[in-house]
Design an enzyme around this catalytic site. Structure first.
Site, PDB file in Angstrom:
ATOM      1  N   HIS A 135      -2.958  -5.741   4.112  1.00 15.55           N
ATOM      2  CA  HIS A 135      -2.002  -5.450   3.022  1.00 15.55           C
ATOM      3  C   HIS A 135      -2.200  -4.196   1.785  1.00 15.55           C
ATOM      4  CE1 HIS A 135      -3.861  -9.581   1.079  1.00 15.55           C
ATOM      5  NE2 HIS A 135      -4.246  -9.612   2.238  1.00 15.55           N
TER       6      HIS A 135
ATOM      7  N   HIS B 169       4.871  -7.434  -1.611  1.00 18.00           N
ATOM      8  CA  HIS B 169       4.942  -6.419  -0.742  1.00 18.00           C
ATOM      9  C   HIS B 169       5.872  -5.701  -0.278  1.00 18.00           C
ATOM     10  CE1 HIS B 169       0.050  -7.400   0.753  1.00 18.00           C
ATOM     11  NE2 HIS B 169       0.262  -7.724  -0.304  1.00 18.00           N
TER      12      HIS B 169
END
Ligand code: FDA
Length: 568
Positions: free
Chosen positions: A545, A502
């Site tokens: 996410h 990420h």
């Protein structure tokens, strides 16, 4: 043909780039998308919703390598990213969770006017095509508030067929509620804290992954004003001879026919991802003069923070033997706050972390050779500390994975303070950049990662979850008995962690004086017509996410661009 001119040239046909390409070609603008990879429409590693990991280390995975991780055991890490039409959405875990509302509000509070949860929510919905779960799926734990979701957008979300056994959720719920975490029906309405069975980006009826290309490109491929140029690598931005302002006129690319320029009459939009867009900026002369001069790249715009502010998370897992054999796709996530992880200790931990932030901000500024200012880093840290310990945003995501004969978990601390950077190592665009996320550089990030592991072990020792499992396989009581020291845990964490994939922040949307690279229009400071629209612009890490938020950001960006060129 390649040499043609377009109104907009988008670099990167990925998660964000394809949104902008789609929305701009709803109008009569001409758009070219330069994509290094190719179509993966018929690639089973992509399309199967049950194949997480199948595409790793294949031709469609950039598999970027980091520098040796000095604070995390010395090894390099692989940072995965999709090299395909659809970008990283073609290889990711498909989880669809947004962000805590306070995190998006923080974007506005630091100076990005117009960017807050309330104004972004319609764009989350615009991008989403929520599929209401079937009765069977509801029985297996799929739960939602329809008002949080969009049902008409291109990105199909929902639950795949073949969900995991419905008996697990009540067991997790009963267990975690004894250790402070309660159930959250739907984490996509701005409050993410709790145990949940979140949706995925999946086309349930077709039983395929819903990646960005399936959502935003294939149904629109016949548009005559949309040109997708695959197998073609963007090298750098080409500028006009104007010496007063940085005016982009196109992009130099290397494709099957060699090196060519794709002309842009209006704008160049970089959507190559947070590990590539800042690199293209540097190769184009936008960045830290000290770095650009090293490689004889003329400075077009001096923005020393290009490539700085790199933030990622670290992923570890505990695994137990299971008394039952499991089948089906598990999707149970717990998102506890710091208070829920730490219990009575939370205040003392908050104070310990707070007391270290000033020194660590200095260390980050030093690591960047002064490219980032200590005061800016400290202010960002204080805001993050406030989100974690006052606003109580989720502190970790724990994914519970009953799989076959094991009950596994994966977890990552959601908001580490460690900061790194990414920079070119050559003026040759084909040479890899130097990527250094500095995992665990801030020692309290390690403490957090260990404390979460202890919380998970505690959960497995709490009934009724304890009745489902046999012994701990990973890390195992032999290696790390209950009286093991923080140092022993730290060794295990360093030995087994991976990137959580990420990365954000490398071309942050922030006021220029606060270290920003793009303004609230996502325009690169000092340029007339270059924007960045991808994960690089997120100034702070998020608890969700990333794709859901990137789709929303790219939808909003598309409106900002349309508004500039039309009065629709
Ligand atoms: P993205 O990577 O999508 O697009 C960039 C595009 O630019 C790519 O197509 C690339 O090939 C292209 N490109 C790069 N350089 C180029 C150049 N020089 N010339 C031409 N093209 C170039 N998120 C989520 O929401 N749920 C999840 O479950 C997961 N799980 C997950 C697992 C794994 C393994 C990874 C790697 C990531 C996730 N993520 C995730 C994160 C999420 O998928 C990711 O953050 C976004 O897809 C990134 O979108 P961007 O638009 O920033 O870049």
């Amino acid at each position: 043909t390649l040499l043609a001119s377009y109104d907009f040239v988008i670099v990167g046909g990925g998660t964000s780039g394809l949104v902008v390409a789609n929305r701009l070609t709803e109008k009569d603008f001409t758009v070219a998308v330069i994509e290094a990879g190719e179509s993966v429409l018929n690639n089973f590693n992509v399309s199967t919703p049950y194949g997480y990991g199948r595409a790793f280390d294949t031709a469609i995975d950039w598999a970027y390598q980091t520098e040796d991780q000095e604070y995390a055991g010395g090894k390099k890490q692989t940072m995965r990213a999709g090299k395909a039409l659809g970008g990283t959405s073609t290889i990711n875990g498909m989880s669809y969770t947004r962000a805590q509302n306070a995190q998006i509000d923080a974007w506005e509070s630091v100076g990005n006017k117009g960017w807050n949860w309330k104004s972004l929510l319609p764009y989350y919905k615009k991008s989403e095509g929520f599929q209401v779960p079937t009765p069977d799926q509801v029985a297996n734990g799929a739960d939602y508030y329809l008002t949080y979701h969009g049902q008409n957008g291109p990105v199909k979300t929902g639950w795949p067929y073949g969900m995991a056994n419905s008996s697990v959720l009540p067991v997790l719920d009963e267990t975690l509620s004894q250790i402070r975490v309660s159930y959250n029906r739907d984490v996509n309405g701005g409050n993410m804290v709790g145990l949940t069975v979140h949706p995925d980006t999946v086309d349930r009826e077709a039983n395929v992954r819903q990646d960005a290309a399936r959502a935003y490109y294939w149904p629109y491929q016949q548009r005559p004003n949309l040109k997708i140029i695959t197998n073609t690598y963007a090298n750098k931005i080409i500028w006009s001879n104007d010496s007063h302002e940085a005016v982009a006129t196109g992009v130099e690319v290397t494709g099957p026919d060699g090196v060519l320029t794709v002309h842009a009459s209006k704008e160049v939009i970089l959507s190559a991802g947070s590990l590539k867009s800042p690199v293209i900026l540097e190769l184009s002369g936008i960045g830290n003069p000290d770095i650009l001069k090293k490689y004889d790249i003329p400075v077009k715009v001096n923005i020393s923070t290009v490539g700085e502010n790199l933030q990622d998370q670290t992923n570890n897992g505990l695994t137990y033997g299971s008394r039952e054999r499991w089948s089906g796709l598990p999707a149970f996530s717990a998102l506890p706050s710091a208070e829920q992880i730490y219990g009575d200790k939370v205040e003392s931990i908050a104070n310990t972390v707070n007391a270290s932030l000033a020194d660590y901000a200095k260390a980050v500024a030093n690591f960047s050779n002064g490219a980032v200012q200590e005061a800016n880093v400290l202010a960002a840290f204080q805001l993050q500390h406030d989100l974690i310990f006052q606003k109580q945003v989720p502190y970790t995501e724990i994914v519970w994975l009953p799989l076959g004969s094991v009950f596994a978990t994966e977890y990552w601390s959601l908001l580490p303070f460690s900061r790194g950077n990414i920079h070119i190592t050559s003026s040759d665009p084909s040479k890899p950049a130097s990527i250094n996320p500095n995992y665990f550089m801030f020692d309290k990030d390690m403490l957090a990662q260990a404390e979460i592991a202890w919380y998970i072990r505690n959960a497995f020792n709490t009934a009724p979850l304890s009745d489902l499992v046999t012994e701990e396989y990973e890390p195992g009581m032999d290696l790390l008995p209950n009286n093991a020291s923080e140092n022993d845990w730290s060794d295990w964490i360093k030995g087994t962690y991976r990137s959580n994939f990420h990365p954000v922040g490398t071309a942050s949307m922030l006021p220029r004086a606060k270290g920003g690279v793009v303004d609230p229009q996502l325009k690169v400071y000092g340029t007339k017509n270059v924007r960045v629209v991808d994960a690089s612009v997120l100034p702070f890490q998020l608890c969700g996410h990333l794709t859901s938020t990137l789709y929303a950001v790219a939808e909003k960006a598309s409106d900002l661009i349309k508004n500039k060129y039309t009065d629709y």
